[in-house]
Design a protein around this motif. Structure first.
Motif, PDB file in Angstrom:
ATOM      1  N   THR A 125      -8.659  -7.000   5.171  1.00  0.00           N
ATOM      2  CA  THR A 125      -8.545  -6.088   6.305  1.00  0.00           C
ATOM      3  C   THR A 125      -7.543  -6.588   7.338  1.00  0.00           C
ATOM      4  O   THR A 125      -7.091  -5.808   8.184  1.00  0.00           O
TER       5      THR A 125
ATOM      6  N   GLU B 265     -12.699   0.579   0.224  1.00  0.00           N
ATOM      7  CA  GLU B 265     -12.743   2.002  -0.092  1.00  0.00           C
ATOM      8  C   GLU B 265     -13.771   2.808   0.688  1.00  0.00           C
ATOM      9  O   GLU B 265     -13.681   4.041   0.757  1.00  0.00           O
TER      10      GLU B 265
ATOM     11  N   ILE C  86      -9.018   6.516  -3.763  1.00  0.00           N
ATOM     12  CA  ILE C  86      -8.592   5.158  -3.440  1.00  0.00           C
ATOM     13  C   ILE C  86      -8.657   4.329  -4.715  1.00  0.00           C
ATOM     14  O   ILE C  86      -9.711   4.267  -5.372  1.00  0.00           O
TER      15      ILE C  86
ATOM     16  N   LEU D  38      -4.908   6.554  -1.291  1.00  0.00           N
ATOM     17  CA  LEU D  38      -4.483   5.186  -1.004  1.00  0.00           C
ATOM     18  C   LEU D  38      -4.458   4.393  -2.297  1.00  0.00           C
ATOM     19  O   LEU D  38      -5.447   4.375  -3.032  1.00  0.00           O
TER      20      LEU D  38
ATOM     21  N   TYR E  86      -6.515  12.814   0.971  1.00  0.00           N
ATOM     22  CA  TYR E  86      -6.131  11.447   1.363  1.00  0.00           C
ATOM     23  C   TYR E  86      -6.089  10.581   0.114  1.00  0.00           C
ATOM     24  O   TYR E  86      -7.043  10.559  -0.682  1.00  0.00           O
TER      25      TYR E  86
ATOM     26  N   PHE F 248       0.232   5.292   0.907  1.00  0.00           N
ATOM     27  CA  PHE F 248      -0.679   6.291   1.454  1.00  0.00           C
ATOM     28  C   PHE F 248      -0.067   7.680   1.300  1.00  0.00           C
ATOM     29  O   PHE F 248       1.153   7.856   1.419  1.00  0.00           O
TER      30      PHE F 248
ATOM     31  N   TYR G 126       0.839  -1.205   0.000  1.00  0.00           N
ATOM     32  CA  TYR G 126       0.000   0.000   0.000  1.00  0.00           C
ATOM     33  C   TYR G 126       0.867   1.246   0.000  1.00  0.00           C
ATOM     34  O   TYR G 126       1.923   1.286   0.648  1.00  0.00           O
TER      35      TYR G 126
ATOM     36  N   LEU H  22      -4.703  -4.616   5.786  1.00  0.00           N
ATOM     37  CA  LEU H  22      -5.078  -3.244   5.441  1.00  0.00           C
ATOM     38  C   LEU H  22      -5.297  -2.403   6.694  1.00  0.00           C
ATOM     39  O   LEU H  22      -4.903  -1.237   6.751  1.00  0.00           O
TER      40      LEU H  22
ATOM     41  N   TYR I 117     -11.035  -0.391  14.182  1.00  0.00           N
ATOM     42  CA  TYR I 117     -11.456  -0.822  12.841  1.00  0.00           C
ATOM     43  C   TYR I 117     -12.874  -1.350  12.840  1.00  0.00           C
ATOM     44  O   TYR I 117     -13.388  -1.830  13.860  1.00  0.00           O
TER      45      TYR I 117
ATOM     46  N   GLU J 179      -3.584   1.141   7.390  1.00  0.00           N
ATOM     47  CA  GLU J 179      -4.402   2.354   7.536  1.00  0.00           C
ATOM     48  C   GLU J 179      -4.232   2.992   8.902  1.00  0.00           C
ATOM     49  O   GLU J 179      -4.047   4.209   9.025  1.00  0.00           O
ATOM     50  N   GLN J 180      -4.322   2.160   9.943  1.00  0.00           N
ATOM     51  CA  GLN J 180      -4.270   2.708  11.293  1.00  0.00           C
ATOM     52  C   GLN J 180      -2.858   3.155  11.682  1.00  0.00           C
ATOM     53  O   GLN J 180      -2.697   4.081  12.481  1.00  0.00           O
TER      54      GLN J 180
ATOM     55  N   THR K 182      -8.360  -3.088  -1.290  1.00  0.00           N
ATOM     56  CA  THR K 182      -8.801  -1.968  -0.462  1.00  0.00           C
ATOM     57  C   THR K 182     -10.213  -2.218   0.058  1.00  0.00           C
ATOM     58  O   THR K 182     -10.907  -3.130  -0.404  1.00  0.00           O
TER      59      THR K 182
END
Length: 716
Positions: A503, A471, A484, A458, A456, A443, A441, A506, A577, A510-511, A469
């Motif tokens: 996830t 999205e 995205i 991605l 933003y 970002f 990924y 992902l 999440y 993301e986090q 993703t």
């Protein structure tokens, strides 16, 4: 809460169980309303949908159709029925149902969807039986049914100090007209739901009784194993077939699909023969190496052919006008599923004068209907000629959603014209499996002069990952300008669903990136996320497909329970999440010991709606976290010339007992119908510990497994 049943769709039937005068209540899994049934036939002869029965002794039995993979569904289902029935839990039993697509719907273990699908059906079934039992008692005593209550398998009439057991009332209840309007309990009146209940399979597991696929044995069955090629090869010839066939207990050696099957009288004899095989392999495809994968993923990040998944606002202008831009890339490797019980299945293909007539399948599968349909297709027979009996699974994590190992057993059984149990070794399971895709990924975040997130981006690229993703997940909806997109590379390496598909990595990326953005903006990571949620609520951009208030709720609960920002002796990391309809926030706590960061504790706050079983729910959350941490820290599968370099647990690193942190679980209390829980706590785990390690060491973790990153080496 009232539940109305439409007469034209109502599947209630009533039958008196003449054998012993028992009362049987069946219910329809195809409708939201349960089907109550009572008819003059023995319980075991009923042919309606999944059923609830009450014996003259007061024993309540429910046939559970969903595969049990360790998620506790065989315990949760009867808890729901028993709650509405006001049953004595000590007299509740549950039996595993075979595959039956006429009686049941969604006989699947996957997507954390079993309880959400069956919640209302089970409640109505229990409530309907309870009401019929109450009316039977009221009729016996000649009192209004409204003056009767129930408790632990008895109907009570307090005014006259009388009570009668459900078993004693069974025959009379069978004569009561089935109600079309039943009252479900208010959640405040729950006694079993939300309590701590032991898993119903604990006794047979602890005493070693047969439950799992590897336990299954049929007198006269043969045993089979396969030698499988590396990815990009197929078997061309067996150079020592005659020699192997002469080995003790070996009956045959044959080409099956791209590999070679060995069949014999015992697993040990077959395994020895398999090891002795000499196979000539033929190249059929590109032989990829891990070095190629890393290069390919990096190149795809700059691809001009990305598929746009979501675009809000004017991203180009937002980044052009940004006061500050934050960029980061994250990468994860392929991972095997590594269930403790390797793949295995029993198949008995029966042939007659006109060819194949039927097939019997027994074993661990998350998708029994797929196993049946693939078998029917292979054999050229109707699906109803294939029976599937389910065993408990020693882990699945998405691997047993596929039916390849079932089909192999069917093929060997057909060739041998005999019942065969096909068994994978651990090496087979790790080298011939269906893996979590390798993904990378990139970002980018744009901040304005006031450190507000105004843009933003991605891009997700993956090897056989489909769309890598999600999205529409947070922070989508809270950023005015967002893009995205994704790119995919096709490979001969087989991939598939791996616990919390996509996830599972992902969320870490993301986090972790949101923490980097919060740091660049000079904001507390928790407060930064709350500000984004406020923006999504007050001024949403595009579609918002997550519940803002529920996400805020778990963030605040996790921060409160962990004492976020108030501890001086530990470094804390945060993550939150949304997946499988549930919300989970986690705080990881890290200390530096002997110059190295050590994870000590994880606080988890989960909103999965109504919690059915506190014991099972806590185990699910804890298991998810341990699984997520273990694979983020240590898991990695690499390839050389199309073959995995890790063959067994000697080379493939799993988390160890002394590395498991203390996990403290908290649930948000609400009356929302149950949502998923078998997967949602895994995605946020990696970022919670990675962000904590950054706090402790000042070094970011962007690639998994973490053990290969500098941050986990000695801190100066």
């Amino acid at each position: 809460m009232q539940t109305q049943t439409n007469e034209s769709r109502r599947n209630f039937m009533k039958m008196a169980a003449m054998a012993g005068g028992g009362f049987v209540l069946g219910f329809n899994w195809l409708e939201s309303e349960a089907a109550a049934v009572s008819m003059a036939v023995p319980a075991q002869a009923l042919t309606f949908n999944s059923y609830l029965s009450i014996s003259p002794q007061g024993i309540i039995t429910i046939l559970s159709p969903n595969p049990e993979v360790g998620q506790g569904i065989k315990t949760a289902f009867p808890i729901i029925v028993a709650e509405e029935l006001d049953a004595d839990w000590t007299k509740v039993v549950v039996e595993q149902a075979p595959l039956d697509t006429k009686k049941f719907e969604r006989q699947v273990a996957g997507g954390s969807g079993s309880i959400p699908h069956s919640w209302k059906r089970l409640r109505v079934a229990g409530a309907t039986a309870r009401q019929m039992l109450v009316e039977a008692a009221a009729k016996r005593w000649n009192v209004p049914a409204t003056t009767c209550t129930t408790d632990k398998g008895f109907v009570l009439h307090q005014a006259s100090n009388r009570k009668v057991s459900y078993g004693e009332l069974a025959a009379e209840a069978a004569q009561i007209p089935v109600p079309t309007d039943v009252k479900l309990k208010d959640s405040k009146d729950f006694k079993l739901i939300g309590s701590t209940v032991k898993n119903v399979d604990n006794p047979p597991i602890l005493t070693g009784k047969p439950l799992f696929g590897l336990d299954f044995y049929r007198e006269g069955m043969l045993f089979g194993m396969l030698q499988r090629p590396a990815f990009g090869y197929k078997a061309k010839a067996i150079t020592n077939a005659a020699t192997v066939k002469k080995m003790p207990g070996i009956l045959d050696v044959m080409l099956v699909n791209n590999g070679v099957a060995v069949v014999g009288k015992s697993t040990w004899q077959v395994q020895k023969a398999k090891s002795a095989l000499q196979v000539e392999w033929e190249k059929t495809d590109t032989l990829e190496n891990s070095a190629d994968h890393n290069r390919i993923l990096s190149e795809l990040l700059d691809s001009s052919s990305a598929m746009v998944r979501r675009q809000d606002g004017d991203v180009k202008t937002a980044f052009a006008n940004a006061a500050k831009v934050v960029k980061a890339e994250y990468q994860c490797p392929f991972l095997p599923h590594s269930p403790m019980e390797p793949m295995n299945f029993f198949a008995h293909v029966r042939s007659g004068a006109n060819g194949v007539e039927s097939a019997e399948l027994v074993g661990p599968t998350q998708t029994p209907e797929l196993a049946r349909n693939e078998t029917a297709k292979l054999l050229g027979i109707a699906p109803d000629k294939v029976t599937v009996e389910l065993t408990r699974m020693g882990g699945g994590f998405g691997r047993r959603l596929k039916a390849d190992y079932v089909v192999e057993a069917v093929q060997v059984s057909k060739l041998m014209n005999a019942p065969v149990k096909l068994i994978w070794t651990r090496e087979d399971d790790m080298t011939g499996g269906s893996y979590r895709p390798a993904v990378r990924y990139r970002f980018e975040a744009a901040l304005d002069a006031q450190n507000n997130l105004i843009g933003y981006k991605l891009r997700g690229v993956g090897i056989n990952a489909g769309n890598p993703t999600r999205e529409d997940n947070f922070p989508a909806g809270s950023v005015e300008n967002l893009l995205i997109d994704s790119v995919e590379h096709k490979s001969p390496i087989t991939t598939g669903a791996w616990r919390a598909p996509i996830t599972n990595f992902l969320a870490f990326a993301e986090q972790s990136f949101l923490d980097e953005v919060a740091q660049a903006a000079g904001k507390d990571p928790v407060q930064f996320r709350l500000e984004l949620l406020d923006r999504a609520k007050q001024k949403p951009t595009g579609a918002i497909k997550y519940d803002i208030d529920r996400m805020r709720g778990v963030i605040e609960l996790a921060a409160e329970k962990a004492g976020w920002g108030k501890k001086k002796d530990v470094a804390q990391g945060f993550s939150v999440y949304f997946s499988h309809r549930s919300y989970v926030a986690q705080v990881g706590e890290v200390v530096v010991q002997k110059g190295k960061p050590v994870l000590q504790k994880v606080y988890a706050a989960a909103d999965c709606g109504v919690v059915i079983n506190q014991s099972g729910a806590r185990q699910q959350v804890t298991g998810c976290i341990v699984d997520g941490i273990g694979h983020a820290m240590y898991g990695q599968l690499t390839f050389k010339d199309g073959a995995t370099e890790q063959k067994n647990f000697g080379e493939y690193r799993l988390i160890r007992m002394n590395e498991i942190p203390n996990v403290e679980v908290h649930f948000v209390k609400n009356d929302i119908e149950p949502t998923g829980l078998g997967e949602p706590a895994l995605p946020p785990a990696g970022a919670a510990i990675a962000n904590a390690i950054f706090k402790a060491t000042g070094k970011r973790l962007r690639n998994q497994p973490f053990v290969e990153e500098d941050a986990l080496k000695r801190v100066s």
